[in-house]
Design a protein around this motif. Sequence first.
Motif, mmCIF file in Angstrom:
data_model
loop_
_atom_site.group_PDB
_atom_site.id
_atom_site.type_symbol
_atom_site.label_atom_id
_atom_site.label_comp_id
_atom_site.label_asym_id
_atom_site.label_seq_id
_atom_site.Cartn_x
_atom_site.Cartn_y
_atom_site.Cartn_z
ATOM 1 N N LEU A 74 -1.728 -15.171 -2.850
ATOM 2 C CA LEU A 74 -1.821 -13.917 -3.288
ATOM 3 C C LEU A 74 -3.209 -13.614 -3.751
ATOM 4 N N TRP A 75 -3.996 -12.789 -3.290
ATOM 5 C CA TRP A 75 -5.310 -12.427 -3.575
ATOM 6 C C TRP A 75 -5.715 -10.904 -3.566
ATOM 7 N N LYS A 76 -6.763 -10.634 -4.285
ATOM 8 C CA LYS A 76 -7.353 -9.166 -4.083
ATOM 9 C C LYS A 76 -8.767 -9.086 -3.691
ATOM 10 N N ALA A 77 -8.939 -8.523 -2.542
ATOM 11 C CA ALA A 77 -10.439 -8.122 -2.215
ATOM 12 C C ALA A 77 -10.820 -6.718 -2.910
ATOM 13 N N THR A 87 -9.364 -1.453 -3.799
ATOM 14 C CA THR A 87 -8.905 -2.969 -3.864
ATOM 15 C C THR A 87 -7.582 -3.303 -2.807
ATOM 16 N N VAL A 88 -7.658 -4.265 -2.197
ATOM 17 C CA VAL A 88 -6.711 -4.671 -1.066
ATOM 18 C C VAL A 88 -5.973 -5.960 -1.634
ATOM 19 N N LEU A 89 -4.572 -5.789 -1.530
ATOM 20 C CA LEU A 89 -3.849 -6.961 -2.240
ATOM 21 C C LEU A 89 -3.443 -7.553 -0.840
ATOM 22 N N HIS A 91 -1.382 -10.572 0.962
ATOM 23 C CA HIS A 91 -0.297 -11.403 1.065
ATOM 24 C C HIS A 91 -0.187 -12.624 1.930
ATOM 25 N N ARG A 92 -0.365 -13.827 1.695
ATOM 26 C CA ARG A 92 -0.542 -14.735 2.990
ATOM 27 C C ARG A 92 0.558 -14.857 3.701
ATOM 28 N N ASP A 93 1.910 -14.713 3.053
ATOM 29 C CA ASP A 93 2.998 -15.046 3.716
ATOM 30 C C ASP A 93 3.339 -13.760 4.781
ATOM 31 N N TRP A 94 2.882 -12.802 4.413
ATOM 32 C CA TRP A 94 2.956 -11.523 5.558
ATOM 33 C C TRP A 94 2.323 -11.987 6.942
ATOM 34 N N SER A 95 1.144 -12.648 6.855
ATOM 35 C CA SER A 95 0.259 -12.821 8.264
ATOM 36 C C SER A 95 -0.799 -13.927 7.867
ATOM 37 N N PRO A 96 -0.181 -15.145 7.862
ATOM 38 C CA PRO A 96 -0.947 -16.579 7.525
ATOM 39 C C PRO A 96 -2.527 -16.156 8.388
ATOM 40 N N ASN A 97 -2.186 -16.154 9.588
ATOM 41 C CA ASN A 97 -3.580 -16.329 10.419
ATOM 42 C C ASN A 97 -4.555 -15.153 10.103
ATOM 43 N N GLY A 98 -3.981 -13.770 9.858
ATOM 44 C CA GLY A 98 -4.749 -12.696 9.443
ATOM 45 C C GLY A 98 -5.226 -12.745 7.943
ATOM 46 N N ALA A 99 -4.377 -13.293 7.070
ATOM 47 C CA ALA A 99 -5.135 -13.536 5.725
ATOM 48 C C ALA A 99 -6.046 -14.557 5.623
ATOM 49 N N ASP A 100 -5.861 -15.682 6.453
ATOM 50 C CA ASP A 100 -7.159 -16.699 6.458
ATOM 51 C C ASP A 100 -8.171 -16.008 7.054
ATOM 52 N N ARG A 101 -8.379 -15.060 8.039
ATOM 53 C CA ARG A 101 -9.619 -14.954 8.774
ATOM 54 C C ARG A 101 -10.031 -13.775 7.613
ATOM 55 N N PHE A 102 -9.236 -12.813 7.101
ATOM 56 C CA PHE A 102 -9.983 -11.729 6.228
ATOM 57 C C PHE A 102 -10.454 -12.459 5.080
ATOM 58 N N ALA A 241 -20.251 -3.627 -1.146
ATOM 59 C CA ALA A 241 -20.181 -4.980 -1.814
ATOM 60 C C ALA A 241 -18.616 -5.335 -2.029
ATOM 61 N N GLU A 242 -18.464 -6.665 -1.797
ATOM 62 C CA GLU A 242 -17.091 -7.298 -2.030
ATOM 63 C C GLU A 242 -16.900 -8.337 -2.605
ATOM 64 N N LYS A 243 -15.715 -8.671 -3.402
ATOM 65 C CA LYS A 243 -15.531 -9.780 -4.096
ATOM 66 C C LYS A 243 -14.100 -10.306 -4.162
ATOM 67 N N VAL A 244 -13.772 -11.535 -4.295
ATOM 68 C CA VAL A 244 -12.611 -12.031 -4.355
ATOM 69 C C VAL A 244 -12.023 -12.316 -5.923
ATOM 70 N N GLU A 245 -10.683 -11.878 -6.033
ATOM 71 C CA GLU A 245 -9.944 -12.211 -7.031
ATOM 72 C C GLU A 245 -8.782 -12.960 -6.832
ATOM 73 N N VAL A 246 -8.674 -14.306 -7.121
ATOM 74 C CA VAL A 246 -7.310 -14.982 -6.743
ATOM 75 C C VAL A 246 -6.384 -14.593 -7.926
ATOM 76 N N VAL A 247 -4.927 -14.230 -7.200
ATOM 77 C CA VAL A 247 -3.839 -13.919 -7.998
ATOM 78 C C VAL A 247 -3.051 -15.239 -8.115
ATOM 79 N N THR A 248 -2.587 -15.688 -7.120
ATOM 80 C CA THR A 248 -1.936 -16.898 -6.857
ATOM 81 C C THR A 248 -2.526 -17.814 -5.899
ATOM 82 N N PRO A 249 -2.927 -19.034 -6.380
ATOM 83 C CA PRO A 249 -3.536 -19.985 -5.398
ATOM 84 C C PRO A 249 -2.931 -20.560 -4.323
#
Length: 249
Positions: A74-77, A87-89, A91-102, A241-249
């Motif tokens: 879980l992370w925030k863009a 901010t986009v939240l 969820h890797r479990d929703w779409s693993p391939n999509g989350a990895d690419r984004f 600009a864009e940055k990442v904030e990790v919520v749950t590793p």
Amino acid sequence: WKMAMKKIAICAAAACMCLVGAILLTTSAPTPMEALQTTTGASVATTSLYKTGQPSTDFPKPTSLAMKLKSPTLWKAHMTTNVGPFTVLVHRDWSPNGADRFYSLVMNDFYDNARFFRYADNFVVQWGLKGEPHIDEMYENGANIKDDPAKKTNSAGRITFATSGPDTRSTQVFVNVADNTFLDDQGFTPFGELASADDLDLFKHKINAEYGEKANQNKIINEGNSLYLQKAFPHMSYIKAEKVEVVTP
């Protein structure tokens, strides 16, 4: 596009697939000197990722490890635009391939200077062409990721990759500004959601809608921001600009 009407599909045309970004890392995430994990089990140093300001020829190829990063659970863009932040939240479990690419795209500053080139009123707002011909051409072909099974509906505020058919997600994404549940069985799988009502309000009322769907994706790819979009659509909203904030590793 293959988009004759709203109820068909949001397409990153087959012939045109599709901020100085900082990385905000919480204490539970890797430090800048540590390595990020990839989907192949390898590791990548954060210092090796692309940063805005480098030559576009330095941008990683779709096959490089820098574009195969494994998304946190879980992370925030955090995106800064010329009309305000959102901010986009994810969820890797929703779409693993999509989350990895984004995640890989955001971590490599892909969306810096990307224009919101499509505003379909009461439907979607789309972006994801960088506006650098060398980079967009590189991701036009051979950069697609596999589809994920649909787990969530395309309700207002959720973010999804654009496609031109099965297994054609690459870099273009859209935010649903209305409940578009009819997209669910067309291969459009949300991988995240806007974090607040204020974020959705930015897409509905602050991003410039005056150009609608007039921008030509082929011209964006071939001519980029400087030769095409900034001249033909000078007031088009864009990401700064864009940055990442990790919520749950």
